[in-house]
Scaffold this motif. Structure first.
Motif, mmCIF file in Angstrom:
data_model
loop_
_atom_site.group_PDB
_atom_site.id
_atom_site.type_symbol
_atom_site.label_atom_id
_atom_site.label_comp_id
_atom_site.label_asym_id
_atom_site.label_seq_id
_atom_site.Cartn_x
_atom_site.Cartn_y
_atom_site.Cartn_z
ATOM 1 N N VAL A 137 81.149 33.743 24.465
ATOM 2 C CA VAL A 137 80.150 33.040 23.661
ATOM 3 C C VAL A 137 80.116 31.566 24.010
ATOM 4 C CG1 VAL A 137 79.506 32.414 21.290
ATOM 5 C CG2 VAL A 137 80.347 34.714 21.788
ATOM 6 N N ARG A 138 81.261 31.021 24.344
ATOM 7 C CA ARG A 138 81.339 29.592 24.687
ATOM 8 C C ARG A 138 81.103 29.331 26.166
ATOM 9 N NH1 ARG A 138 86.713 28.093 21.024
ATOM 10 N NH2 ARG A 138 85.632 28.035 19.000
ATOM 11 N N GLY A 139 80.550 30.290 26.855
ATOM 12 C CA GLY A 139 80.213 30.106 28.260
ATOM 13 C C GLY A 139 81.291 30.524 29.231
ATOM 14 N N GLU A 140 82.326 31.217 28.761
ATOM 15 C CA GLU A 140 83.378 31.679 29.670
ATOM 16 C C GLU A 140 82.792 32.645 30.709
ATOM 17 O OE1 GLU A 140 85.390 30.912 25.644
ATOM 18 O OE2 GLU A 140 83.541 31.868 26.383
ATOM 19 N N THR A 141 83.139 32.439 31.956
ATOM 20 C CA THR A 141 82.634 33.280 33.042
ATOM 21 C C THR A 141 83.455 34.567 33.128
ATOM 22 O OG1 THR A 141 84.113 32.295 34.681
ATOM 23 C CG2 THR A 141 81.979 31.201 34.318
ATOM 24 N N PRO A 142 82.942 35.584 33.835
ATOM 25 C CA PRO A 142 83.741 36.806 34.030
ATOM 26 C C PRO A 142 85.090 36.529 34.668
ATOM 27 C CG PRO A 142 81.458 37.213 34.621
ATOM 28 C CD PRO A 142 81.572 35.745 34.355
ATOM 29 N N GLU A 143 85.146 35.582 35.592
ATOM 30 C CA GLU A 143 86.420 35.246 36.246
ATOM 31 C C GLU A 143 87.413 34.656 35.250
ATOM 32 O OE1 GLU A 143 83.418 34.506 37.418
ATOM 33 O OE2 GLU A 143 83.401 35.941 39.089
ATOM 34 N N GLN A 144 86.942 33.785 34.373
ATOM 35 C CA GLN A 144 87.823 33.200 33.356
ATOM 36 C C GLN A 144 88.305 34.255 32.365
ATOM 37 O OE1 GLN A 144 85.015 30.211 32.044
ATOM 38 N NE2 GLN A 144 86.190 28.553 33.024
ATOM 39 N N LEU A 145 87.423 35.173 31.993
ATOM 40 C CA LEU A 145 87.807 36.250 31.076
ATOM 41 C C LEU A 145 88.840 37.168 31.727
ATOM 42 C CD1 LEU A 145 84.286 37.182 29.617
ATOM 43 C CD2 LEU A 145 86.065 35.801 28.526
ATOM 44 N N ALA A 146 88.661 37.440 33.021
ATOM 45 C CA ALA A 146 89.623 38.287 33.738
ATOM 46 C C ALA A 146 91.001 37.639 33.758
ATOM 47 C CB ALA A 146 89.131 38.544 35.160
ATOM 48 N N GLU A 147 91.046 36.331 33.927
ATOM 49 C CA GLU A 147 92.327 35.631 33.933
ATOM 50 C C GLU A 147 92.997 35.701 32.562
ATOM 51 O OE1 GLU A 147 95.585 33.889 35.244
ATOM 52 O OE2 GLU A 147 93.902 34.529 36.514
ATOM 53 N N MET A 148 92.221 35.643 31.503
ATOM 54 C CA MET A 148 92.790 35.777 30.151
ATOM 55 C C MET A 148 93.435 37.146 29.975
ATOM 56 S SD MET A 148 89.754 34.044 27.863
ATOM 57 C CE MET A 148 89.169 32.380 28.188
ATOM 58 N N LEU A 149 92.768 38.184 30.466
ATOM 59 C CA LEU A 149 93.341 39.525 30.365
ATOM 60 C C LEU A 149 94.631 39.629 31.175
ATOM 61 C CD1 LEU A 149 90.120 41.745 30.629
ATOM 62 C CD2 LEU A 149 91.539 41.377 28.603
ATOM 63 N N ARG A 150 94.689 38.992 32.331
ATOM 64 C CA ARG A 150 95.900 39.052 33.170
ATOM 65 C C ARG A 150 97.107 38.426 32.467
ATOM 66 N NH1 ARG A 150 92.079 37.677 37.250
ATOM 67 N NH2 ARG A 150 91.689 39.458 38.622
ATOM 68 N N ARG A 151 96.863 37.391 31.714
ATOM 69 C CA ARG A 151 98.004 36.729 31.063
ATOM 70 C C ARG A 151 98.363 37.381 29.723
ATOM 71 N NH1 ARG A 151 94.328 31.575 30.191
ATOM 72 N NH2 ARG A 151 93.624 31.862 28.035
ATOM 73 N N GLY A 152 97.671 38.485 29.371
ATOM 74 C CA GLY A 152 98.067 39.238 28.191
ATOM 75 C C GLY A 152 97.214 39.038 26.957
ATOM 76 N N ASP A 153 96.209 38.159 27.008
ATOM 77 C CA ASP A 153 95.313 37.983 25.868
ATOM 78 C C ASP A 153 94.368 39.181 25.760
ATOM 79 O OD1 ASP A 153 96.538 35.569 25.634
ATOM 80 O OD2 ASP A 153 94.826 34.367 26.284
ATOM 81 N N PHE A 154 93.774 39.342 24.609
ATOM 82 C CA PHE A 154 92.722 40.344 24.490
ATOM 83 C C PHE A 154 91.408 39.642 24.172
ATOM 84 C CE2 PHE A 154 93.398 39.711 20.015
ATOM 85 C CZ PHE A 154 92.268 40.192 19.356
ATOM 86 N N LEU A 155 90.296 40.348 24.369
ATOM 87 C CA LEU A 155 88.962 39.814 24.131
ATOM 88 C C LEU A 155 88.285 40.664 23.066
ATOM 89 C CD1 LEU A 155 87.935 39.524 27.910
ATOM 90 C CD2 LEU A 155 89.016 37.742 26.513
ATOM 91 N N ALA A 156 87.424 40.056 22.271
ATOM 92 C CA ALA A 156 86.720 40.796 21.221
ATOM 93 C C ALA A 156 85.304 40.270 21.078
ATOM 94 C CB ALA A 156 87.463 40.672 19.886
ATOM 95 N N SER A 157 84.385 41.163 20.723
ATOM 96 C CA SER A 157 83.001 40.740 20.506
ATOM 97 C C SER A 157 82.934 39.801 19.307
ATOM 98 C CB SER A 157 82.090 41.951 20.311
ATOM 99 O OG SER A 157 82.570 42.785 19.280
ATOM 100 N N ASP A 158 82.011 38.873 19.377
ATOM 101 C CA ASP A 158 81.947 37.794 18.391
ATOM 102 C C ASP A 158 81.645 38.297 16.983
ATOM 103 O OD1 ASP A 158 82.105 35.039 17.790
ATOM 104 O OD2 ASP A 158 79.923 34.875 17.785
ATOM 105 N N ASN A 159 81.097 39.504 16.868
ATOM 106 C CA ASN A 159 80.675 40.010 15.563
ATOM 107 C C ASN A 159 81.736 40.847 14.864
ATOM 108 O OD1 ASN A 159 80.696 42.199 17.269
ATOM 109 N ND2 ASN A 159 78.695 42.979 16.696
ATOM 110 N N LEU A 160 82.962 40.866 15.367
ATOM 111 C CA LEU A 160 83.975 41.805 14.897
ATOM 112 C C LEU A 160 84.259 41.669 13.392
ATOM 113 C CD1 LEU A 160 85.371 43.933 16.603
ATOM 114 C CD2 LEU A 160 87.396 42.494 16.660
ATOM 115 N N TYR A 161 84.237 40.436 12.891
ATOM 116 C CA TYR A 161 84.483 40.203 11.462
ATOM 117 C C TYR A 161 83.208 39.760 10.753
ATOM 118 C CZ TYR A 161 89.468 40.502 12.586
ATOM 119 O OH TYR A 161 90.707 40.945 12.999
ATOM 120 N N ARG A 162 82.099 40.330 11.163
ATOM 121 C CA ARG A 162 80.796 39.963 10.602
ATOM 122 C C ARG A 162 80.729 40.182 9.097
ATOM 123 N NH1 ARG A 162 76.103 42.606 9.479
ATOM 124 N NH2 ARG A 162 76.991 44.567 10.200
ATOM 125 N N LYS A 163 81.356 41.249 8.613
ATOM 126 C CA LYS A 163 81.282 41.544 7.178
ATOM 127 C C LYS A 163 81.969 40.470 6.334
ATOM 128 C CE LYS A 163 85.354 44.602 7.289
ATOM 129 N NZ LYS A 163 85.822 46.000 7.050
#
Length: 418
Positions: free
Chosen positions: A143-169
């Protein structure tokens, strides 16, 4: 002219009343049809949160012990990783990933909760276990403009990713929680995860709204958490081909599969483009959309012909009046403008009660749901404006042609016939 027009409409109130009632019914029915079609098309054209263009799904197969080429000492985990690595070195390939129940337009899903403090995601949150390059294959973005490459690096270091609407309720966007620890996945409070970034909402399909599509993505290449067995030939092997190099990719890869991509007991069993996967997965929804469009088109055609006939007959019946106007010096343009003004004036009168009825239908939730509601101001007024414009067009066509023919008749002849 406006005063004379109003006087004439008032004097012919009986005939105009039935015409006004017809316009009122047509206006409400057309608004409902346009509202339904608007919601369908608006949902279909929402951003999907991923890109499947130039992407392919490779199905892996394993030789059985009855095959003469079967190898007893083969390691499926290592062979799958080796196959993915070899595919990465093909000149036309941009990215390669392995995943489990994760690729788009996939009817096989896994769901789970994402818990943070007292917050919990919906029970139908899609769990996507992937290798880091998955987000590069399908071009996920933050959402903040992270590129696919930056997101892939986050996954490599053990972080997880989630869609921005996960806690919409709860009215909380995941962007406000990005970078924080303390998330619990899979219903397990033993491990704590950090949210690397909030993803642009990833839709489940082209016919499900983004706001109701929930997902989280985590790196499955973690032996301590998932074990080595999670990497196996049943995984989804997905590749993205460079934009200008995917012509005949399937044929070329199949031709090389035996010589270059037979590893241990592992081989390439099938290759499908995501254009075909998308088409097959959504075939029933696409057929339904076509049926909706065909049905609504037929209904609109009938409405158009009904209004056209009404105004055509009405104009034909007034040939004598048209001739009288021309005898008194009125030009063709002035006569045509007067006839149109009468039709538009009646339409304006009935639009007011029609809008009230439209509002009551939407308020009573009798029309189509979209974005969690049946009453959205921009959508409501767009459909009202579109309805008004279409009926106005029908009025113009219904008046223009018979009026044009009537004005070609000599005034004396028209008055004699009258």
């Amino acid at each position: 002219m406006q005063k004379k027009l109003f006087t004439q409409i008032r004097n012919e109130w009986r005939g105009n009343l039935w015409l006004a009632l017809e316009l009122l019914v047509v206006s409400v029915v057309m608004w409902y049809i346009i509202d339904l079609l608007y919601c369908r098309l608006a949902t279909y054209n929402e951003p999907r949160g991923f890109d499947t263009e130039h992407c392919y799904l490779i199905q892996m197969g394993v030789l059985t012990d009855k095959s003469p080429d079967y190898k007893e000492d083969a390691n499926e985990h290592d062979d799958v990783l080796a196959l993915a690595e070899r595919l990465r070195h093909r000149p036309e390939v941009e990215a390669v990933s392995l995943s489990q129940n994760a690729y788009p337009y996939n009817g096989s899903n896994s769901t789970d909760h994402v818990d943070y403090d007292t917050l919990s995601s919906p029970s139908w949150t899609i769990r996507r276990l992937v290798t880091p390059d998955f987000v590069r294959v399908f071009r996920y973005r933050g959402v903040r403009g992270e590129t696919p490459e930056q997101l892939a690096e986050m996954l490599r270091r053990g972080d997880f990713l989630a869609s921005d609407n996960l806690y919409r309720k709860y009215g909380i966007r995941m962007t406000s929680l990005a970078g924080k620890d303390g998330f619990h996945l899979f219903g397990d409070t033993t491990y704590s995860f950090r949210l690397g970034a909030a993803l642009q909402d990833v839709r489940y399909s082209d016919f499900q709204q983004a706001m109701f599509s929930y997902t989280f993505v985590i790196n499955m290449d973690n032996p301590q958490m998932f074990g080595q067995g999670i990497i196996n030939p049943d995984n989804e092997l997905c590749v993205r081909v460079k934009d200008n190099m995917d012509k005949d990719f399937i044929a070329r890869l199949k031709a090389d599969s035996e010589s270059q991509y037979r590893i241990g007991n592992l081989y390439i069993a099938d290759i499908r483009s995501f254009a075909d996967i998308r088409r097959s997965f959504q075939q029933s929804e696409m057929n339904q959309l076509r049926n909706y469009c065909a049905g609504m088109g037929f209904l609109l055609l009938n409405i158009f012909l009904g209004l056209l006939g009404t105004f055509w007959f009405r104009t034909q019946q007034r040939r004598g009046e048209i001739a009288l106007h021309k005898v008194n010096g009125a030009t063709d343009r002035a006569v045509f403008a007067r006839l149109l003004s009468e039709g538009f004036f009646l339409l304006l009168i009935v639009t007011v009660p029609a809008v009230v009825i439209d509002y009551l239908l939407a308020h009573a939730e009798l029309n189509t749901w979209h974005n969690g509601t049946t009453l959205e101001a921009p959508r409501f007024w767009f459909c009202v404006a579109a309805t008004f414009a279409l009926i106005a067009l029908m009025i113009v066509v219904g008046i223009w042609y018979p009026a044009r023919r009537a004005m070609k008749v000599q005034p004396a002849e028209a008055l004699h016939d009258e």
